[in-house]
Design a protein around this motif. Structure first.
Motif, PDB file in Angstrom:
ATOM      1  N   ILE A   1       0.842  -1.202   0.000  1.00  0.00           N
ATOM      2  CA  ILE A   1       0.000   0.000   0.000  1.00  0.00           C
ATOM      3  C   ILE A   1       0.873   1.248   0.000  1.00  0.00           C
ATOM      4  O   ILE A   1       2.081   1.174   0.237  1.00  0.00           O
TER       5      ILE A   1
ATOM      6  N   GLN B   1      -8.891   4.685   3.796  1.00  0.00           N
ATOM      7  CA  GLN B   1      -8.675   3.354   3.226  1.00  0.00           C
ATOM      8  C   GLN B   1      -7.399   3.413   2.414  1.00  0.00           C
ATOM      9  O   GLN B   1      -7.062   4.452   1.858  1.00  0.00           O
TER      10      GLN B   1
ATOM     11  N   ARG C   1      -3.285   1.599  -3.490  1.00  0.00           N
ATOM     12  CA  ARG C   1      -2.244   0.674  -3.923  1.00  0.00           C
ATOM     13  C   ARG C   1      -1.703   1.051  -5.288  1.00  0.00           C
ATOM     14  O   ARG C   1      -2.356   1.784  -6.020  1.00  0.00           O
TER      15      ARG C   1
ATOM     16  N   ARG D   1      -3.216  -9.458   6.467  1.00  0.00           N
ATOM     17  CA  ARG D   1      -3.776  -9.740   5.142  1.00  0.00           C
ATOM     18  C   ARG D   1      -5.263 -10.038   5.294  1.00  0.00           C
ATOM     19  O   ARG D   1      -5.672 -10.722   6.236  1.00  0.00           O
ATOM     20  N   ASP D   2      -6.045  -9.564   4.374  1.00  0.00           N
ATOM     21  CA  ASP D   2      -7.469  -9.848   4.355  1.00  0.00           C
ATOM     22  C   ASP D   2      -7.635 -11.281   3.849  1.00  0.00           C
ATOM     23  O   ASP D   2      -7.208 -11.597   2.734  1.00  0.00           O
TER      24      ASP D   2
ATOM     25  N   ASP E   1      -9.015 -11.548   0.374  1.00  0.00           N
ATOM     26  CA  ASP E   1      -8.199 -11.065  -0.743  1.00  0.00           C
ATOM     27  C   ASP E   1      -6.815 -10.711  -0.204  1.00  0.00           C
ATOM     28  O   ASP E   1      -6.602  -9.616   0.331  1.00  0.00           O
TER      29      ASP E   1
ATOM     30  N   THR F   1      -4.211  -9.615  -1.330  1.00  0.00           N
ATOM     31  CA  THR F   1      -3.499  -8.402  -1.756  1.00  0.00           C
ATOM     32  C   THR F   1      -4.003  -7.194  -0.955  1.00  0.00           C
ATOM     33  O   THR F   1      -3.476  -6.106  -1.084  1.00  0.00           O
ATOM     34  N   ARG F   2      -5.066  -7.418  -0.181  1.00  0.00           N
ATOM     35  CA  ARG F   2      -5.625  -6.326   0.639  1.00  0.00           C
ATOM     36  C   ARG F   2      -5.297  -6.542   2.119  1.00  0.00           C
ATOM     37  O   ARG F   2      -4.922  -7.640   2.513  1.00  0.00           O
TER      38      ARG F   2
ATOM     39  N   LYS G   1      -6.395  -5.679   6.388  1.00  0.00           N
ATOM     40  CA  LYS G   1      -7.567  -5.542   7.257  1.00  0.00           C
ATOM     41  C   LYS G   1      -7.081  -5.351   8.685  1.00  0.00           C
ATOM     42  O   LYS G   1      -6.098  -5.984   9.086  1.00  0.00           O
TER      43      LYS G   1
END
Lengths: 140, 140, 140, 140
Positions: free
Chosen positions: A20, A69, A72, B116-117, B120, B122-123, B125
């Motif tokens: 990110i 939020q 990326r 990591r979510d 997903d 790549t996201r 949390k």
């Protein structure tokens, strides 16, 4: 009041090992948005208005930002910037960065107009914003 | 509470055409100070504690900073950083940057612990900060 | 010839989503190493020697670099820098960056001594390196 | 061979106290140009092609650059980038940055295709470029 929106992309090199954006990069984005906003108000590039008004820049004295939020690399974001206050020697700019219409980050910069310190030209000192500049910034 | 002081130098490449630090660089400095603070609390390097506690980092959710006097390339500054709050999944760190004992910049970071979510990878949390980490951060 | 070694750490914000250093950061490191090298030779900080010799800096005209193994956040690296050539208005510096004694990156910078252009002080122009500076740089 | 031209502006924060671009910023520009070039060839954003071809990136192994004339904040530059070689696991890209049609900087990057090291997923390892990617890169 003065307002401008511009688009830009979050790049690979702006992001950290979590994938990110590395948060100081947002302030680089905001700084560019402030330049664009003032360039439009004054009808000149920054290199020209620094010379035209014989000053050294408008460094930050305060900043507040919220990151709602993450963004990326490859994200195409939009930054809306607006002058929200203009005083004798300082002004405030609000930036709202959105991704697909959703607010991702927002920040309020307080900046001060400075010139070279006559006592030591390697140093800077705050100065009143020229009346003509105030007029152009606040006309929107 | 946890506290750390480190010295560093403002470099040529950190400064802008006005000859003073380009303000996003302060946040790069603060980010390093936060890493050092947590490394000392956990007794591990960041690359190790990310693995040990299986998380992705602690991105910013909010920052406030004041810039009281500019710093310039070659300035040897000192940054004192302290954990001032630690919640369930977020914590606050205060940084005070001084030049020759005079406060030049100060900032308060609010950061959130993230993983990591699962939906997903790549996201990211937010996640509760592990109890062991909270204990180490708040013991000082 | 002039030579200097310094230690530094690769930081989180220097690294990209692959978890390794983002390569432009190496050049930021090299630039600092060059400053340190010249500061030691001249016995002054950069802000002081720019003033003492009334010049604007020594921008790059050429760089070559090889990256032999990646470095990652938290890596404590060592950079050895040496002046390898000094001409009338330009000089060359070699940097070797090692991690645990293993060469990770190396680069050769060719830099030119510049002053303000008398015809337009916002522009720069190459100038002969002062004899006193050449003497100090090449004495080692 | 693959070729792309894009425009961008040198910003205030890209420049140093001499008022010209701080040279590591050119490599940030080149990195973005390389991303754009490969995105166009593969018809996907970088975040998508990293996933599609299951790899970690294409870090630099070598760079050579010449800086022919300085650029300054507000300069609108054009960067022309072209793939000039494509081997089994590495490729070369040439960048030419012009200001008002005059060559200001040029660089040749050699990059290597890497994936996660199966033995240690925090590390990277070179890999053959997928045949489909080679085909798209070399078709132009």
């Amino acid at each position: 009041m003065l307002r401008n929106t511009r688009k830009m992309r979050v790049e690979w090199g702006d992001c950290d090992p979590a994938g990110i954006i590395f948060y100081p990069r947002y302030f680089e984005f905001f700084d560019v948005s402030t330049t664009v906003l003032i360039e439009r108000a004054l009808g000149m590039k920054k290199i020209e208005y620094l010379r035209a008004y014989d000053f050294a820049g408008y460094p930050l004295v305060e900043i507040r930002a919220k990151f709602r939020q993450p963004t990326r690399f490859g994200d195409d974001v939009e930054i809306e910037s607006a002058l929200v206050a203009c005083g004798r020697s300082s002004f405030k700019i609000e930036h709202r960065l959105t991704l697909a219409g959703v607010l991702a980050a927002e920040g309020t910069e307080t900046r001060v107009w400075v010139g070279r310190d006559p006592a030591d030209p390697t140093r800077i000192k705050s100065r009143p914003i020229p009346a003509e500049v105030v007029a152009r910034l606040t006309q929107g």
